[in-house]
Scaffold this motif. Sequence first.
Motif, mmCIF file in Angstrom:
data_model
loop_
_atom_site.group_PDB
_atom_site.id
_atom_site.type_symbol
_atom_site.label_atom_id
_atom_site.label_comp_id
_atom_site.label_asym_id
_atom_site.label_seq_id
_atom_site.Cartn_x
_atom_site.Cartn_y
_atom_site.Cartn_z
ATOM 1 N N GLY A 57 -21.982 23.756 81.838
ATOM 2 C CA GLY A 57 -21.825 23.092 80.541
ATOM 3 C C GLY A 57 -20.936 23.896 79.601
ATOM 4 O O GLY A 57 -20.131 23.337 78.863
ATOM 5 N N LEU A 58 -21.084 25.230 79.624
ATOM 6 C CA LEU A 58 -20.250 26.075 78.762
ATOM 7 C C LEU A 58 -18.786 25.985 79.164
ATOM 8 O O LEU A 58 -17.898 25.913 78.321
ATOM 9 C CB LEU A 58 -20.714 27.534 78.831
ATOM 10 C CG LEU A 58 -22.023 27.885 78.138
ATOM 11 C CD1 LEU A 58 -22.248 29.391 78.195
ATOM 12 C CD2 LEU A 58 -22.016 27.418 76.690
ATOM 13 N N ALA A 59 -18.535 25.995 80.466
ATOM 14 C CA ALA A 59 -17.153 25.891 80.943
ATOM 15 C C ALA A 59 -16.543 24.559 80.511
ATOM 16 O O ALA A 59 -15.390 24.504 80.058
ATOM 17 C CB ALA A 59 -17.115 26.026 82.469
ATOM 18 N N GLU A 60 -17.327 23.503 80.605
ATOM 19 C CA GLU A 60 -16.825 22.183 80.210
ATOM 20 C C GLU A 60 -16.563 22.118 78.713
ATOM 21 O O GLU A 60 -15.584 21.534 78.262
ATOM 22 C CB GLU A 60 -17.829 21.094 80.617
ATOM 23 C CG GLU A 60 -17.745 20.766 82.099
ATOM 24 C CD GLU A 60 -18.920 19.941 82.605
ATOM 25 O OE1 GLU A 60 -19.056 19.823 83.837
ATOM 26 O OE2 GLU A 60 -19.703 19.438 81.762
ATOM 27 N N LEU A 61 -17.428 22.761 77.955
ATOM 28 C CA LEU A 61 -17.261 22.803 76.503
ATOM 29 C C LEU A 61 -15.921 23.456 76.134
ATOM 30 O O LEU A 61 -15.184 22.958 75.284
ATOM 31 C CB LEU A 61 -18.431 23.588 75.930
ATOM 32 C CG LEU A 61 -18.596 23.854 74.439
ATOM 33 C CD1 LEU A 61 -20.049 24.158 74.172
ATOM 34 C CD2 LEU A 61 -17.726 24.996 73.955
ATOM 35 N N PRO A 71 -10.489 27.282 81.773
ATOM 36 C CA PRO A 71 -11.890 27.334 81.348
ATOM 37 C C PRO A 71 -12.808 27.511 82.551
ATOM 38 O O PRO A 71 -13.668 26.686 82.813
ATOM 39 C CB PRO A 71 -12.095 25.968 80.687
ATOM 40 C CG PRO A 71 -11.146 25.074 81.406
ATOM 41 C CD PRO A 71 -10.013 25.912 81.897
ATOM 42 N N GLU A 72 -12.594 28.577 83.301
ATOM 43 C CA GLU A 72 -13.398 28.809 84.502
ATOM 44 C C GLU A 72 -14.026 30.191 84.427
ATOM 45 O O GLU A 72 -13.592 31.136 85.070
ATOM 46 C CB GLU A 72 -12.490 28.682 85.735
ATOM 47 C CG GLU A 72 -13.189 28.113 86.948
ATOM 48 C CD GLU A 72 -14.064 26.903 86.609
ATOM 49 O OE1 GLU A 72 -15.300 27.071 86.613
ATOM 50 O OE2 GLU A 72 -13.519 25.831 86.345
ATOM 51 N N ALA A 111 -24.531 25.078 71.885
ATOM 52 C CA ALA A 111 -24.757 25.014 73.329
ATOM 53 C C ALA A 111 -25.636 26.166 73.804
ATOM 54 O O ALA A 111 -26.441 26.006 74.716
ATOM 55 C CB ALA A 111 -23.421 25.038 74.076
ATOM 56 N N VAL A 112 -25.497 27.332 73.177
ATOM 57 C CA VAL A 112 -26.216 28.512 73.669
ATOM 58 C C VAL A 112 -27.550 28.712 72.955
ATOM 59 O O VAL A 112 -28.537 29.095 73.587
ATOM 60 C CB VAL A 112 -25.333 29.780 73.516
ATOM 61 C CG1 VAL A 112 -26.126 31.041 73.829
ATOM 62 C CG2 VAL A 112 -24.102 29.675 74.402
ATOM 63 N N THR A 113 -27.609 28.460 71.641
ATOM 64 C CA THR A 113 -28.786 28.895 70.875
ATOM 65 C C THR A 113 -29.682 27.770 70.396
ATOM 66 O O THR A 113 -30.725 28.038 69.814
ATOM 67 C CB THR A 113 -28.368 29.722 69.632
ATOM 68 O OG1 THR A 113 -27.780 28.843 68.662
ATOM 69 C CG2 THR A 113 -27.390 30.816 69.985
ATOM 70 N N SER A 114 -29.318 26.520 70.576
ATOM 71 C CA SER A 114 -30.192 25.463 70.064
ATOM 72 C C SER A 114 -30.751 24.628 71.216
ATOM 73 O O SER A 114 -30.139 24.528 72.275
ATOM 74 C CB SER A 114 -29.458 24.571 69.053
ATOM 75 O OG SER A 114 -28.675 23.629 69.723
ATOM 76 N N GLY A 115 -31.896 24.041 70.968
ATOM 77 C CA GLY A 115 -32.530 23.208 71.976
ATOM 78 C C GLY A 115 -32.790 23.979 73.262
ATOM 79 O O GLY A 115 -33.148 25.151 73.243
#
Length: 172
Positions: A31-35, A44-45, A20-24
Amino acid sequence: METSGYRINGAGTAVALVNAVTSGAGSSDRGLAELLGAHRYLVPEPSAADVDRLRDWAHRLRPAFGGPGVIALLNELLADVPLQPHISDHGLGPHLHYGEPGAGLVDRVRANTAFGLALAVCEHGAERLGCCKAAGCDRVYADVQRGPRRRYCSRACQNRSSAAAFRARRAS
Ligand SMILES: [Zn+2]
Ligand SMILES: [Zn+2]
């Protein structure tokens, strides 16, 4: 069963976070919180500062996927995270938490992902953490299945690569 589920979950969270952080194009804060929510983290907030620390952590985890020195790197990460393995039960049945009781979200993620990858390496071998071999893909994977070694992050990348190899063979 819950315990082994949590072990795999640590490595799985590490994979998802690194991708999520380093690719694409990278993932949004939302998105990170949802992950993290999808990986069953409580609360997860993350604050803006939390998100920065999570992104830093993902960059530190990335070199664990392939390349030399994986074990030394994981030992370094483990030494850098407050760890206090203990059994917890918050409605899921008894399972291991690796961070300190009451640890904040980022430290829980750090403890769980470092421990999860360390367990994956000890049980399956360092070569089972890798980076996708498909052209144009830089996603990582943790291969914790038995059987032949995986080389791709996903079935989609595997299929795309086999089709390309087939076309190349036919063309030559
Ligand atoms: Zn728990
Ligand atoms: Zn891929």
